[in-house]
Design a protein around this motif. Structure first.
Motif, mmCIF file in Angstrom:
data_model
loop_
_atom_site.group_PDB
_atom_site.id
_atom_site.type_symbol
_atom_site.label_atom_id
_atom_site.label_comp_id
_atom_site.label_asym_id
_atom_site.label_seq_id
_atom_site.Cartn_x
_atom_site.Cartn_y
_atom_site.Cartn_z
ATOM 1 N N GLU A 156 0.773 -1.325 -0.045
ATOM 2 C CA GLU A 156 0.270 0.077 0.173
ATOM 3 C C GLU A 156 1.038 1.117 0.163
ATOM 4 O O GLU A 156 2.238 1.164 0.126
ATOM 5 N N GLU A 157 0.571 2.357 -0.072
ATOM 6 C CA GLU A 157 1.015 3.718 -0.895
ATOM 7 C C GLU A 157 0.460 4.699 0.198
ATOM 8 O O GLU A 157 -0.749 4.197 0.456
ATOM 9 N N VAL A 158 1.046 5.864 1.356
ATOM 10 C CA VAL A 158 0.704 6.533 1.975
ATOM 11 C C VAL A 158 0.248 7.556 0.915
ATOM 12 O O VAL A 158 1.409 8.326 0.855
ATOM 13 N N VAL A 159 -1.055 8.336 0.836
ATOM 14 C CA VAL A 159 -0.997 9.649 0.120
ATOM 15 C C VAL A 159 -1.470 10.554 0.875
ATOM 16 O O VAL A 159 -1.876 10.901 1.852
ATOM 17 N N PHE A 160 -1.180 11.624 0.637
ATOM 18 C CA PHE A 160 -1.113 13.010 1.692
ATOM 19 C C PHE A 160 -2.113 13.934 0.541
ATOM 20 O O PHE A 160 -1.347 13.904 -0.689
ATOM 21 N N LEU A 161 -2.351 14.784 0.990
ATOM 22 C CA LEU A 161 -3.188 15.925 0.384
ATOM 23 C C LEU A 161 -3.191 16.642 0.574
ATOM 24 O O LEU A 161 -1.581 17.401 0.761
ATOM 25 N N ASP A 162 -3.404 17.915 -1.052
ATOM 26 C CA ASP A 162 -2.539 18.859 -0.787
ATOM 27 C C ASP A 162 -2.759 20.019 -1.080
ATOM 28 O O ASP A 162 -4.487 20.683 -0.359
ATOM 29 N N GLY A 163 -1.927 20.565 -0.120
ATOM 30 C CA GLY A 163 -2.574 22.584 0.134
ATOM 31 C C GLY A 163 -2.653 22.816 1.804
ATOM 32 O O GLY A 163 -2.426 21.967 2.209
ATOM 33 N N ASP A 164 -2.488 24.442 1.863
ATOM 34 C CA ASP A 164 -2.545 24.558 3.418
ATOM 35 C C ASP A 164 -3.096 25.955 3.532
ATOM 36 O O ASP A 164 -2.227 26.907 3.459
ATOM 37 N N PHE A 165 -4.497 26.118 4.116
ATOM 38 C CA PHE A 165 -5.311 27.177 4.039
ATOM 39 C C PHE A 165 -5.552 26.888 5.297
ATOM 40 O O PHE A 165 -6.689 27.933 5.465
#
Length: 301
Positions: free
Chosen positions: A66-75
């Protein structure tokens, strides 16, 4: 009164709907071999929306890994700024309410209270406008970054055409939309309150006491005064008679006696006859001999 009642309420609604939000979305990854498929990948995010720290696990569809996926952006910047403005506006509106009710005399003393209140109200109006616009723009970017379509593009297995990926559940944005609406409501409320606070300051009272007239207004006023003075000088002298005659009426009798006495003395000293003069008219005695003297007009005054 509107400031006292509605400002704390709308401030609470603005920062509470923003600060207490937590979103949830769910995606499905259906691998071609169907052995590593994961049909319930949950992604949770919340305030202050630092999406680059939010991660989840997705299958690679090429083994048991499996892979670890991070979301994009800092709001977080826009969200924290919006919430900070809401909290401070709430605290100040509560303080202003207490001062208005219990310390009205000290508030109006030397006009210091209204002046401070005016500048703070203008400041919060600008802060609400900036933070609300900034948060509305950031909210649109947040929705785009957390949409299931954008999240699926971050998963490696979804880039392969043999695998099938889809969205199972999308985030609910009604709460954050409400926070943005309350932000603009606060802009209108605080901006409208500027006029009512300005009326309490000495600047408004000074302007009412000493109104500023324009140059055209001054010229028209001077022209009216000039026309009025010219019209009053052109009136006949008879218009002054009644009022002045009433004022001097008690002395008319004495003045008439003096005129008769002076006329009799002049007649005894020479042949020249003098006219008998009365107030308001001239009377000539035609029976007296000698040359006629000049007419004497004594107006009633």
């Amino acid at each position: 009164m509107c400031m006292v009642i509605f400002a704390p309420i709308f401030a609470i609604c603005a920062f509470a709907t923003c600060g207490g939000y937590s979103g949830h979305l769910q995606v499905k990854v259906d691998c071609a071999g169907r052995k590593q498929s994961n049909l319930s990948i949950n992604v949770d995010f919340a305030y202050p929306f630092r999406l680059h720290q939010v991660h989840f696990k997705a299958p690679l569809c090429d083994g048991n890994s499996e892979e670890v996926v991070f979301l994009d952006g800092d709001f977080s910047t826009a969200a924290e700024f919006f919430l900070t403005v809401g909290v401070f506006a709430f605290l100040y509106s509560l303080l202003a309410t207490v001062v208005y009710i219990f310390y009205q005399n000290k508030y109006l003393k030397n006009n210091r209270g209204p002046h401070v209140d005016f500048f703070v109200t203008v400041l919060f109006s600008l802060l609400w406008m900036v933070s609300s616009c900034f948060w509305a723009k950031t909210l649109a970017d947040l929705k785009a970054s957390t949409s299931p379509t954008q999240v699926l593009l971050l998963i490696s297995a979804c880039r392969a055409p043999k695998n099938t990926c889809s969205a199972a559940q999308e985030p609910v944005w009604s709460r954050l939309n409400t926070s943005a609406v309350f932000g603009f409501v606060n802009v209108i409320l605080w901006s409208g309150n500027i006029w009512f606070v300005f009326k309490e300051t000495g600047w408004y009272k000074t302007g009412q006491r000493y109104p500023i007239r324009s140059a055209s207004g001054k010229r028209s006023s001077e022209m009216r005064q000039r026309l009025y003075s010219e019209s009053s000088f052109e009136q006949p002298e008879e218009s002054f008679g009644p009022s002045l005659q009433d004022a001097l009426s008690p002395s008319n009798g004495d003045f008439t006696k003096q005129v008769h006495r002076q006329a009799s003395v002049n007649q005894s000293q020479g042949n020249l006859s003098l006219p008998q003069t009365y107030l308001g008219r001239t009377f000539m005695n035609e029976n007296q001999g000698g040359s006629r003297g000049p007419r004497i007009f004594v107006n009633d005054i």
